[in-house]
Each structure stands twice: as C-alpha cells, then as structure tokens.
Design a protein around this motif. Structure first.
Motif, short mmCIF file in Angstrom:
data_model
loop_
_atom_site.label_atom_id
_atom_site.label_comp_id
_atom_site.label_asym_id
_atom_site.label_seq_id
_atom_site.Cartn_x
_atom_site.Cartn_y
_atom_site.Cartn_z
N PRO A 148 74.31 -16.98 87.43
CA PRO A 148 73.44 -16.28 86.49
C PRO A 148 74.16 -15.21 85.67
O PRO A 148 73.96 -15.09 84.47
CB PRO A 148 72.36 -15.67 87.39
N GLU A 149 75.06 -14.45 86.30
CA GLU A 149 75.73 -13.38 85.56
C GLU A 149 76.84 -13.89 84.63
O GLU A 149 77.25 -13.21 83.72
CB GLU A 149 76.26 -12.30 86.51
N SER A 150 77.33 -15.11 84.87
CA SER A 150 78.43 -15.64 84.04
C SER A 150 77.97 -16.70 83.05
O SER A 150 78.78 -17.24 82.30
CB SER A 150 79.52 -16.24 84.93
N ALA A 151 76.68 -17.03 83.05
CA ALA A 151 76.18 -18.17 82.27
C ALA A 151 76.56 -18.10 80.79
O ALA A 151 77.07 -19.07 80.23
CB ALA A 151 74.67 -18.30 82.43
N HIS A 152 76.33 -16.97 80.15
CA HIS A 152 76.64 -16.86 78.72
C HIS A 152 78.14 -17.04 78.47
O HIS A 152 78.54 -17.80 77.58
CB HIS A 152 76.17 -15.51 78.16
N ARG A 153 78.97 -16.37 79.27
CA ARG A 153 80.42 -16.49 79.09
C ARG A 153 80.89 -17.93 79.31
O ARG A 153 81.69 -18.46 78.55
CB ARG A 153 81.17 -15.53 80.02
N ASP A 154 80.40 -18.57 80.38
CA ASP A 154 80.84 -19.93 80.71
C ASP A 154 80.41 -20.95 79.67
O ASP A 154 81.16 -21.86 79.34
CB ASP A 154 80.30 -20.35 82.09
N ARG A 155 79.18 -20.81 79.17
CA ARG A 155 78.62 -21.82 78.25
C ARG A 155 79.04 -21.63 76.80
O ARG A 155 78.99 -22.58 76.02
CB ARG A 155 77.10 -21.78 78.32
N THR A 156 79.43 -20.42 76.42
CA THR A 156 79.74 -20.18 75.00
C THR A 156 81.11 -19.55 74.79
O THR A 156 81.97 -20.14 74.15
CB THR A 156 78.66 -19.30 74.33
N VAL A 157 81.32 -18.36 75.35
CA VAL A 157 82.56 -17.62 75.09
C VAL A 157 83.78 -18.37 75.61
O VAL A 157 84.74 -18.63 74.87
CB VAL A 157 82.49 -16.20 75.70
N LYS A 158 83.76 -18.74 76.88
CA LYS A 158 84.91 -19.43 77.46
C LYS A 158 85.07 -20.83 76.89
O LYS A 158 86.19 -21.30 76.69
CB LYS A 158 84.81 -19.45 78.98
N LEU A 159 83.96 -21.51 76.64
CA LEU A 159 84.00 -22.83 76.01
C LEU A 159 84.82 -22.77 74.72
O LEU A 159 85.70 -23.59 74.48
CB LEU A 159 82.58 -23.32 75.75
N ARG A 160 84.55 -21.77 73.89
CA ARG A 160 85.25 -21.62 72.62
C ARG A 160 86.70 -21.20 72.83
O ARG A 160 87.62 -21.75 72.23
CB ARG A 160 84.52 -20.60 71.74
N LYS A 161 86.93 -20.24 73.71
CA LYS A 161 88.28 -19.70 73.90
C LYS A 161 89.23 -20.73 74.52
O LYS A 161 90.38 -20.83 74.12
CB LYS A 161 88.24 -18.41 74.72
N TYR A 162 88.76 -21.48 75.52
CA TYR A 162 89.61 -22.51 76.12
C TYR A 162 89.97 -23.58 75.09
O TYR A 162 91.10 -24.07 75.05
CB TYR A 162 88.93 -23.15 77.33
#
Length: 196
Positions: free
Chosen positions: A116-130
């Motif tokens: 729950p606390e990482s959902a936004h980062r995992d689904r959007t931020v990290k998706l784009r950065k990786y």
C-alpha cells in the motif's frame, strides 16, 4: 518537536546523490533515493509481501541459468539522483560480496511487489525510471485477494517506454530474460493456513 538527526540533513544544497547512500549507516534499512530525496520504508511490511519475495527469490535462483544472478533488495544506480531498491532483480553481473548497488546495464529484470505505501512509486514512478534507464524487463506483482498477479512489461527501446506484455494469474511462463515457468498459486500459502 524533536530536531532531525544530523544524518538526515542533505550534505549539500542540491540534496542527495546516489553515492551518499553508502555513507548513511544510520539510515533505516531499505532507504532509496528518488529524484534526490531519501525515501524510507516506514510502514511495517505485511507477511504476504515477505513470503512472496522469499518464494520468488528461491524459485528464480533455482531456475536461473549460468551467467544470471538473482538479488533481493539491492539498489540500482539509475543516475546520480536516483537509486531505487527493488524487491528483486535479475542481473548478468558476477557475484561480488562487497557490492552495494548495480548499474542498469547489468540488470535484466526488476520485480516490485506492491505494498500500500509503495503502490504509486511501483506503478508509475519506478515503471518510468526503470524504462528510461534501459532495463529490459519489469514485473509489478499485485495482491489480488491473497493471490499474486504479475503485470509484465518489456522495454520498447525506440521510445524508452515499457509495453505491457501480459497479466498473469495462476501460472506465468516467459522466455525472457531466461526461460521462466512459475506456479504463482504456490508462492504464498492460502489465507488462514500455516507453512509446513
């Protein structure tokens, strides 16, 4: 209000850089650097998350052919201002017991198990950065009523964006980055049961 400890103050006006993480022994475990800001895992991790990451780690380690290594909770130095820590990664870099991070060129697959606390980062931020860093494969694992569901992405090199390559429930079969076959339903025990 308590004053911030000295280690939490950025060492320069521009903020934090990737190499600063290796000089922060006081920082909580699983500290990441995203856009020059320190990100801490503050919420307690659910048992489902821990068991799933452990099961994926052991299963992928057993399946990985020579030349591939599976690492758990190691950072990737994407650039000087970004050093995220995925739950798992598959790399072609040789094992080095002193290593604290990987370069994107050495990483073939990144796996994030969504909390729950990482959902936004995992689904959007990290998706784009990786994707921008050129990592060829990304899996985002979601909890669907206690069962893992894997959203698989492959890098479209001309655009430096990930293209969806499937959503997997029950079983996952992929030819890349090596031949992988997973029975997803066995990776976590059913709710209300205990392990053997």
């Amino acid at each position: 209000m308590t004053a911030l400890p000295d280690w939490m103050r950025p060492p320069r006006a521009e903020g934090w850089f990737a190499e600063d993480l290796d000089r922060l022994p006081e920082a909580p475990r699983h500290t990441e650097l995203i856009d020059g800001a320190l990100v801490f895992m503050m919420a307690p991790q659910r048992s489902w998350h821990g068991r799933l990451v452990t099961a994926l780690t052991t299963t992928l380690m057993e399946a990985a052919p020579a030349g591939f290594e599976v690492e758990r909770e190691m950072t990737i130095r994407l650039d000087e201002r970004n050093r995220p820590e995925p739950d798992l990664l598959v790399t072609t870099a040789p094992y080095d017991p002193q290593r604290t991070w990987y370069a994107p060129d050495d990483v073939r697959l990144v796996i994030e198990v969504v909390s729950p606390e990482s959902a936004h980062r995992d689904r959007t931020v990290k998706l784009r950065k990786y994707a921008e860093a050129g990592i060829p494969h990304y899996w985002c694992v979601e909890d669907e009523h206690g069962a893992p569901v894997v959203h698989v992405y492959e890098l479209d090199e001309p655009t430096s964006l990930y293209a969806p390559a499937g959503i997997f429930r029950g079983t996952l079969k992929r030819p890349v980055p090596f031949e992988i076959g997973l029975d997803l339903d066995t990776l976590t025990p059913p709710t209300g049961t205990t392990g053997a």
